[in-house]
Scaffold this active site. Structure first.
Site, PDB file in Angstrom:
ATOM      1  N   HIS A   1       0.865  -1.176   0.000  1.00  0.00           N
ATOM      2  CA  HIS A   1       0.000   0.000   0.000  1.00  0.00           C
ATOM      3  C   HIS A   1       0.906   1.231   0.000  1.00  0.00           C
ATOM      4  O   HIS A   1       2.025   1.199   0.498  1.00  0.00           O
ATOM      5  CB  HIS A   1      -0.867  -0.031   1.264  1.00  0.00           C
ATOM      6  CG  HIS A   1      -1.867   1.073   1.370  1.00  0.00           C
ATOM      7  ND1 HIS A   1      -1.529   2.355   1.746  1.00  0.00           N
ATOM      8  CD2 HIS A   1      -3.211   1.077   1.191  1.00  0.00           C
ATOM      9  CE1 HIS A   1      -2.618   3.100   1.773  1.00  0.00           C
ATOM     10  NE2 HIS A   1      -3.660   2.353   1.440  1.00  0.00           N
TER      11      HIS A   1
ATOM     12  N   ASP B   1       3.393  -3.213   8.308  1.00  0.00           N
ATOM     13  CA  ASP B   1       2.169  -2.440   8.117  1.00  0.00           C
ATOM     14  C   ASP B   1       1.009  -3.384   8.434  1.00  0.00           C
ATOM     15  O   ASP B   1       0.646  -4.233   7.631  1.00  0.00           O
ATOM     16  CB  ASP B   1       2.110  -1.941   6.671  1.00  0.00           C
ATOM     17  CG  ASP B   1       0.768  -1.323   6.306  1.00  0.00           C
ATOM     18  OD1 ASP B   1      -0.141  -1.279   7.162  1.00  0.00           O
ATOM     19  OD2 ASP B   1       0.618  -0.893   5.154  1.00  0.00           O
TER      20      ASP B   1
ATOM     21  N   GLN C   1      -4.251  -3.736   7.694  1.00  0.00           N
ATOM     22  CA  GLN C   1      -5.243  -4.735   7.300  1.00  0.00           C
ATOM     23  C   GLN C   1      -5.182  -5.988   8.165  1.00  0.00           C
ATOM     24  O   GLN C   1      -6.205  -6.634   8.405  1.00  0.00           O
ATOM     25  CB  GLN C   1      -5.040  -5.124   5.826  1.00  0.00           C
ATOM     26  CG  GLN C   1      -5.326  -4.029   4.831  1.00  0.00           C
ATOM     27  CD  GLN C   1      -6.785  -3.591   4.835  1.00  0.00           C
ATOM     28  OE1 GLN C   1      -7.684  -4.336   5.211  1.00  0.00           O
ATOM     29  NE2 GLN C   1      -7.021  -2.353   4.423  1.00  0.00           N
TER      30      GLN C   1
ATOM     31  N   LYS D   1      -9.337   1.369  10.529  1.00  0.00           N
ATOM     32  CA  LYS D   1      -9.438   0.008  10.004  1.00  0.00           C
ATOM     33  C   LYS D   1      -9.895  -0.960  11.098  1.00  0.00           C
ATOM     34  O   LYS D   1     -10.317  -2.078  10.807  1.00  0.00           O
ATOM     35  CB  LYS D   1      -8.077  -0.478   9.486  1.00  0.00           C
ATOM     36  CG  LYS D   1      -7.381   0.434   8.504  1.00  0.00           C
ATOM     37  CD  LYS D   1      -8.007   0.398   7.144  1.00  0.00           C
ATOM     38  CE  LYS D   1      -7.121   1.141   6.143  1.00  0.00           C
ATOM     39  NZ  LYS D   1      -7.746   1.250   4.814  1.00  0.00           N
TER      40      LYS D   1
ATOM     41  N   CYS E   1      -4.871   2.452  -3.608  1.00  0.00           N
ATOM     42  CA  CYS E   1      -3.591   2.984  -3.101  1.00  0.00           C
ATOM     43  C   CYS E   1      -2.497   1.928  -3.147  1.00  0.00           C
ATOM     44  O   CYS E   1      -1.623   1.878  -2.271  1.00  0.00           O
ATOM     45  CB  CYS E   1      -3.749   3.512  -1.682  1.00  0.00           C
ATOM     46  SG  CYS E   1      -4.779   4.977  -1.577  1.00  0.00           S
TER      47      CYS E   1
END
Length: 455
Positions: free
Chosen positions: A138, A210, A213, A236, A378
């Site tokens: 992303h 990251d 998600q 999120k 993105c």
């Protein structure tokens, strides 16, 4: 103007899924579940929010905790009043809760940020050397690593080949950091974090994940996976109140320039010098987002209380039905990096032969009351690889998703392939929006002309 697309040659064989998952119920209440969405063809249906990967709705438990706190909202850290003491305690307890949720080590630091993008940009200012990352990231974990010397490694057609390519790059030239996603926001595929952590450490690098998600769907534990840094977002994680976090080892963050220059980040200021504080205060100048921190911590507690098995089994059932149902519709192509090689979260991206992704999303919304995402998510480099020259549609599920909503999406895609749109739509230049749209937005929303997508 769009009326009916050219369907695939075998569109006549498209059928609705034979085994719907309508009995799968949400596992946690969220605000907005049951909202009515008007249809261009008349009437309305319960809104099916299948755009969870972009921003998750608010968990009811989070909303309740925020509402209970708001009367006590006051200045944090430097107020002597009783309300300030309550707010400060709530803020610092939230920091500890977030750290515990991701398995932080006792000496790790939790810096509260605006979201994952903010957290990773902060980390990029702190890394004392070269960073290596994959090109599937992303933009939040791609664009910060365009400093001189940083390297993007193209993902390969298999996971084994991808890991080997990363190892060759780490062996080629020393690196300070390996930055990777925990789960792809395009394909939903989960990367082997523990293996990547071991790979980075064997070559003298640290690893940053990251987890924007991954964290809402799977248990994350820094200590057991030996991950050095992790970033996540409240929006999120069912807490869209403007807070995120960067969790990890203190030394780089203590040595980095402050993210912002201002009150709260200093210990003492003189006319010609500044004694900056250490993390987390060093990177939290200004009045902190107490409500956002409290909401993020409340979400962590609520998800932890559900149990990992409940969350995983719920989303696995929905994801399997979504993938199986869409794959059975002629002309629908699922986007995957490494089919069958890795586990996945509840994110499924797809294209429809002969139908622009933007039109698919508009039809699902206008004619079926379903919210999905279209575009490049993105993650432009990954979309260029998986769907050259085209955008895609993304459907994503979460704690508040019901099986009937997944079933409706699959049926809507099948109906589009079989019969085309049941309404008239503008062309590409206008974004494929419904022409003479009879739907009326809620009174407090001002209708504005659509602009270009942000990503």
């Amino acid at each position: 103007m769009i009326t009916t697309p050219t369907p695939p040659a075998d569109a006549a064989t498209a059928v609705a899924p034979a085994d719907p998952v309508t009995l799968v119920a949400p596992v946690a209440p969220v605000l907005g579940h049951g909202l009515e969405a008007p249809l261009v063809t008349g009437g309305s249906v319960a809104y099916a929010n299948l755009d969870i990967a972009a921003s998750a709705p608010v968990l009811s438990a989070v909303h309740d905790e925020v509402e209970a706190f708001l009367p006590w909202y006051a200045s944090v850290h430097r107020g002597a009043g009783y309300a300030s003491k309550v707010a400060t305690d709530a803020y610092e307890r939230s920091r500890a809760t977030i750290g515990a949720f991701v398995g932080a080590r006792p000496d790790d630091v939790v810096v509260l940020t605006a979201q994952t993008t903010d957290a990773l940009n902060l980390l990029a200012r702190a890394v004392p050397g070269r960073a290596v990352h994959l090109d599937l990231e992303h933009h939040a974990n791609l664009l910060p690593w365009r400093r001189p010397g940083d390297t993007a490694v193209p993902a390969r057609s298999t996971l084994a080949e991808t890991l080997a390519a990363l190892e060759r790059e780490l062996r080629r030239e020393p690196a300070a950091l390996l930055a990777v996603t925990g789960a792809s926001n395009v394909t939903g595929e989960i990367l082997p974090i523990a293996r990547l952590s071991d790979l980075a450490h064997r070559h003298g690098a640290r690893i940053a994940v990251d987890a924007a998600q991954l964290a809402p769907h799977r248990r994350v534990d820094l200590a057991s996976t030996d991950v050095d840094y992790l970033a996540l977002s409240g929006h999120k994680l069912y807490a869209p109140y403007g807070a995120g976090a960067l969790v990890g080892r203190r030394d780089w963050l203590d040595a980095a320039p402050p993210k912002l220059s201002g009150g709260g980040a200093v210990r003492r200021v003189w006319a010609d010098d500044v004694d900056w504080g250490v993390a987390p205060a060093r990177h939290e100048a200004g009045s902190p987002n107490v409500v956002g921190a409290l909401a993020l911590a409340a979400a962590c507690r609520a998800i932890e209380a559900l149990g990992a098995g409940v969350v995983t089994s719920h989303e696995e059932a929905l994801t399997a039905a979504l993938r199986t149902g869409l794959a059975a519709v002629p002309g629908v192509r699922l986007l995957d990096l490494w089919p069958g090689e890795v586990d996945r979260i509840g994110v499924v991206s797809f294209t429809v032969d002969g139908v622009p992704a933007e039109l698919v999303a508009q039809v699902l919304s206008a004619e079926h009351g379903i919210g999905v995402r279209d575009g490049r998510f993105c993650a432009h480099l990954l979309l260029d690889r998986l769907s050259p020259g085209r955008t895609a549609v993304r459907a994503s599920v979460g704690l508040g998703t019901a099986g009937s909503e997944v079933d409706r999406l699959v049926r809507g895609a099948a109906a589009l392939v079989q019969h085309g749109p049941q309404w008239r739509y503008a062309g590409a230049d206008e974004g494929y929006v419904p022409l003479e749209d009879p739907r009326v937005l809620t009174p407090w929303v001002q209708l504005r002309a659509p602009g270009p997508p942000s990503c």
